[in-house]
Design an enzyme around this catalytic site. Sequence first.
Site, PDB file in Angstrom:
ATOM      1  N   TYR A  18       0.875  -1.175   0.000  1.00  9.54           N
ATOM      2  CA  TYR A  18       0.000   0.000   0.000  1.00  9.54           C
ATOM      3  C   TYR A  18       0.908   1.219   0.000  1.00  9.54           C
ATOM      4  CZ  TYR A  18      -3.455   3.404   1.654  1.00  9.54           C
ATOM      5  OH  TYR A  18      -4.262   4.513   1.794  1.00  9.54           O
ATOM      6  N   HIS A  25     -12.388   1.080  -4.224  1.00  3.64           N
ATOM      7  CA  HIS A  25     -11.567   0.311  -5.158  1.00  3.64           C
ATOM      8  C   HIS A  25     -12.282  -0.993  -5.497  1.00  3.64           C
ATOM      9  CE1 HIS A  25      -7.563   2.378  -4.207  1.00  3.64           C
ATOM     10  NE2 HIS A  25      -8.329   2.795  -3.218  1.00  3.64           N
ATOM     11  N   ASP A  75      -2.116  -1.408  -3.995  1.00  3.79           N
ATOM     12  CA  ASP A  75      -2.523  -0.037  -4.292  1.00  3.79           C
ATOM     13  C   ASP A  75      -1.245   0.805  -4.369  1.00  3.79           C
ATOM     14  OD1 ASP A  75      -3.467   2.537  -4.423  1.00  3.79           O
ATOM     15  OD2 ASP A  75      -4.715   2.419  -2.633  1.00  3.79           O
TER      16      ASP A  75
END
Length: 261
Positions: free
Chosen positions: A104, A246, A145
């Site tokens: 992330y 998302h 991500d």
Amino acid sequence: MKLATWNVNSVRPRLELVLEWLAREQPDVLMLQEIKCETEQFPTQAFEAAGYGCAVVGQKTYNGVATLSHTPFEITNASLPGVADPAARYIEIRTQGLLLGNLYLPNGNSGGEEGYATKLAFADALHDRAQTLLQANTDFVLAGDYNICPTPEDCAPGALGPEDALVRPQSRAAWRRLRWLGLTDALRALHPHGAAYTFWDYQARAWERDSGLRIDHMLLSPRVAERLRTAAPDREEREKPRPSDHVPLVVTLSEPPPRSH
């Protein structure tokens, strides 16, 4: 082999959504970001009951990553080597002959230039980790991500201003440095052009207007890229009640060829 990455934007209130998706899609591995809970609060038992072991690095209220695997695994890193920031943003496992890094990457829009520097430092450390793995002849995937739109095509017109950290030139340069190591962007390898968004903001009717971003990615090392079969975001998840902003990115790989001795 089916791999997926999904910024779930808080796992506990979306547990049923994730369990339903797992039951329907049956991935071998699901890499979750922004679980937004401490490790001991992660719903491990629910996922184990669904047939998945859990590797979790949590944090109160923010961040947090978790990798769910159908097959036995070994945790190789619970943080990204070379990153001083204590935020829970990386976990790495080995399973089925692959090393899977779940990440992330910092957004970079908060905290001024210092916050943006944290984003670039994480990207630099990720580059160094990938380089180390390549030098060790390791088969790997770096998924999650990335908070980077690699090209203008990955950002809907008007969705972000030019100074947004997701599209700043230094962010895109960091992405290119990773790719130029010899890594394959799974989705673009199969779908070189066109919108393939993975994120739509909750604000300004972004989903209804399809004003999205492609910021969730899987990068594959060379031998893994040779096995690539399919790659696509699962847009249907964005239409579910109380969804994440998302959607999952799903990649399938063929079985590895037998290693010569």
